[in-house]
Design a protein around this motif. Structure first.
Motif, short mmCIF file in Angstrom:
data_model
loop_
_atom_site.label_atom_id
_atom_site.label_comp_id
_atom_site.label_asym_id
_atom_site.label_seq_id
_atom_site.Cartn_x
_atom_site.Cartn_y
_atom_site.Cartn_z
N SER A 83 -39.02 5.52 40.46
CA SER A 83 -37.70 5.73 39.92
C SER A 83 -36.74 5.31 40.62
O SER A 83 -36.67 5.46 41.87
N ARG A 134 -32.61 5.41 41.49
CA ARG A 134 -31.42 6.39 41.17
C ARG A 134 -30.45 5.65 41.41
O ARG A 134 -30.32 4.84 42.34
N ASN A 135 -29.11 6.11 40.65
CA ASN A 135 -27.82 5.44 40.77
C ASN A 135 -27.69 4.02 40.82
O ASN A 135 -27.13 3.44 41.76
N SER A 141 -25.75 5.79 31.15
CA SER A 141 -25.17 6.85 32.18
C SER A 141 -23.99 7.49 31.47
O SER A 141 -23.29 6.97 30.77
N THR A 143 -23.36 4.34 36.72
CA THR A 143 -24.61 4.06 37.41
C THR A 143 -25.54 4.83 36.40
O THR A 143 -25.25 5.64 35.57
N THR A 144 -26.58 4.27 36.48
CA THR A 144 -27.82 4.95 35.70
C THR A 144 -29.32 5.02 36.51
O THR A 144 -29.29 4.76 37.59
N ASP A 145 -30.14 5.52 35.90
CA ASP A 145 -31.54 5.77 36.45
C ASP A 145 -32.58 4.97 35.64
O ASP A 145 -32.46 4.77 34.37
N THR A 156 -36.57 4.46 35.21
CA THR A 156 -37.90 4.74 35.70
C THR A 156 -38.81 3.87 34.93
O THR A 156 -38.76 3.39 33.97
N ALA A 216 -29.17 -0.17 44.02
CA ALA A 216 -29.70 1.13 43.87
C ALA A 216 -29.66 2.08 45.30
O ALA A 216 -29.82 1.35 46.38
N ASN A 230 -31.49 4.78 45.95
CA ASN A 230 -32.69 5.59 45.92
C ASN A 230 -33.68 5.34 45.28
O ASN A 230 -33.53 5.01 44.24
N GLN A 237 -37.21 6.32 44.32
CA GLN A 237 -38.58 7.48 44.53
C GLN A 237 -39.77 6.94 43.84
O GLN A 237 -39.70 6.10 42.84
#
Lengths: 417, 417
Positions: free
Chosen positions: B276, B278-279, B309, B314-316, B318, B342, B344, B346
């Protein structure tokens, strides 16, 4: 620049480490600017495993299918050696019999080579690429793989050397050449620097297992200079004896051998059984009645000796058969007894054939007499004698084998100085 | 009289005894008057050994030489099966790719089949001779052996079935068919009598390892009716279930399936890792910046989910990658971080993808809702969802895999009655 065929047997390519050693030998020749074709056998043990599978599949397996199965062993080695060579920065490519093509006759399982496209291989290696050829096989007229019979890779190598007009065919094996006799039996045995084709043919036929008889025949007919050397030598060493050559034996035309010895070597074979038929009627057709049934049973007969009978009525016939066929030969002969009119069949597996070989014999008298005298002086009884232009063979009791070989080796001046 | 292709995998031909069992299966079909072509894999373990040799020879081995080495395994089996069949009194002959010919493209090591001389094979089998074909290989335009990549024998079999217009391609393997789900996980799993090509393609892609995905694709395109059954069945038994058929699963056109189920099966794959981001800036070119470097690194990306978003900034994102590529994907993404914008990354390898598959979904509403409801009722959280016309896949925590599969299997009425 020379054009070379290099042949490596099963123990020389038994695993990747050894294949890497083989590649170093090839690299040495490539670095010296030579054009190289390599012929490889299957990794040791592989062919036996494949043959065992075929036998387990059917006792009477189809020879065409046997060939498809068994030929795979050399295919694997050819690909692996090409990979290892490439890994060392040498351009290389593997070739199977059907790709070259190396054409054989229809005798699957024991095929003979009919034709090799030498131009194809020549054009490949002329560009500097090493051709790695799967030994022991070709393609038959039915477009199927055909194998040349056990040990056929030597024959492949010599035939390819002839087809590409190679300057030399180097046979890398687990010994470092051809010796005056078996060094395990006679420590004074010397490695021969050169040996004539005809002599090598006799040596090979008589038990010196360095080369297949067929490959020597072919080398003789096609005049392929064949050099036998060890694959376990240091691959970097070029020229280690006083003549600047690596240790090995060159099998060549007798013209190339400057100083011909009268006797070149002493061979022996323990794989013999002696059969004697006593009191056989001395009349036409008897030999046919004896040897016909043996031939029908596929038993090879050697050293046939028949004396004229004293009274013209009966005679004795003595001959040898391979020890492995001893019992079968007895059974065949016992069955044919009545027809033969022999009253007594004697046989013994406890014999050995010792042979004195040398092209020089042709121009030297007394070589045979010297042999018989030397054996007599040691109290060794001779059971049978056969001779050819360049060979004297005697059959003696097995117990005297070592004594006879050592004595003859010394008498003809072959001992290491 | 039917025309059949029968394909046997490595475990089915692991030794001569098993090859004899294979031959009994073939004999049954021949005795029934059918024309038969057989496709065989290498004896189990052989291909791995040959691949290991190539790797030991060079980490960067030439694909053409790799092919020469690795293809030998199937060559051996084809010859051995031909021998065993002949031993049972059945006319048989082995064929390698280069003999047929079965032509491939130039992609050595992962070649695609281009053309098969179906007429040649048809003329052979029409005379009553069984054609035993080495699977997994053909001949490339450079006149060299080319292999189809691991598991390619299934593809060989289906392609040959198409080329000779076979009535059916029977895949003999170590399981007795395709199940509604993995029977080792769900004892209530049922063997499917029939499954549509499209469904099987999803099942195979999603981890049901009965057939190679490629072979199912080919069967679908060429409309080759493919029957999966066990080679360990009693070879003499023809027709053992209530319909007179041996146990197995027919993969066929959906038209041939009279009573279509809404859901045919539940597949799962543990070979997934979830990543994933993030942001991530919500602007054009971001997806390319993420997935470009992954594609360059040869990492397959699956199950991509991106939400709009809330504030448009911003969006995520995955997605999943194969577990084997998890570490590599992390390294690639960490390097690309700045570019992506991005903050982050994960990731977790502790996930499983569970899929509900069925052609009937196309005409039934509510199948997805039923899935989500069922999982929710068991307290299973869904991390990501993707759907196709005939499939719903959900990504969940690995710990819930068995619970999810059992629940869905039951919900869609697939449990054994």
């Amino acid at each position: 620049m020379a054009r070379l065929v290099m042949k490596f047997g099963g123990t020389s390519v038994a695993n990747i480490e050894r294949i890497r050693n083989v590649a170093r030998h090839v690299k040495r020749e490539v670095d010296a600017g030579h054009q190289v074709a390599v012929v490889v056998s299957a990794m040791s043990g592989v062919t036996n495993q494949l043959v065992a599978y075929c036998k387990e599949a059917s006792a009477l397996h189809d020879a065409r299918e046997y060939d498809a199965v068994v030929a795979s062993g050399e295919q694997v080695t050819s690909g692996l050696l090409a990979i290892v060579l490439q890994d060392m920065g040498i351009e290389a490519r593997s070739w199977q019999g059907w790709q070259i093509p190396l054409k054989t006759d229809r005798q699957h399982g024991a095929a003979r080579i009919m034709e090799i496209d030498g131009e194809f291989l020549t054009s490949r290696i002329a560009g500097g690429q090493v051709a790695v050829i799967a030994g022991f096989q070709g393609i038959a007229p039915d477009n199927r793989i055909a194998t040349l019979g056990r040990g056929g890779s030597d024959t492949s190598a010599v035939a390819i050397a002839a087809a590409i007009k190679a300057d030399r065919c180097d046979i890398y094996t687990d010994v470092d050449g051809v010796y005056t006799t078996d060094p395990r039996m006679v420590p004074k045995a010397r490695r021969l620097e050169k040996i004539a084709f005809e002599e090598m043919l006799e040596m090979a036929s008589l038990g010196a297992k360095v080369l297949q008889v067929r490959s020597v025949e072919l080398a003789m007919v096609k005049k392929v200079r064949t050099f036998v050397r060890s694959s376990f030598d240091d691959p970097a060493a070029v020229g280690v004896d006083q003549n600047g050559n690596p240790p090995g034996t060159l099998i060549c035309d007798e013209d190339e051998i400057v100083e011909t010895q009268v006797v070149t070597g002493i061979a022996y074979s323990k794989d013999e059984a002696q059969v004697s038929l006593r009191n056989v009627a001395d009349k036409p057709g008897v030999a046919a009645a004896v040897f016909g049934p043996l031939a029908d049973a596929g038993i090879n007969v050697d050293m046939i000796v028949q004396n004229t009978s004293a009274d013209g009525s009966t005679t004795d016939i003595t001959f040898t058969v391979p020890n492995a066929d001893h019992d079968r030969a007895r059974a065949v002969l016992d069955a044919a007894m009545a027809k033969i009119g022999a009253t007594n069949v004697q046989s013994s597996g406890d014999v050995v054939k010792v042979s004195v070989i040398g092209i020089g014999m042709r121009s030297h008298a007394g070589v045979a007499a010297q042999c018989f005298q030397a054996l007599a002086s040691k109290g060794i009884n001779i059971r049978a004698i056969t001779t050819s232009e360049i060979k004297i063979s005697v059959l003696i009791d097995a117990a005297y084998a070592e004594l006879a070989v050592r004595t003859l080796h010394s008498v003809y001046g072959l001992d290491k100085h």
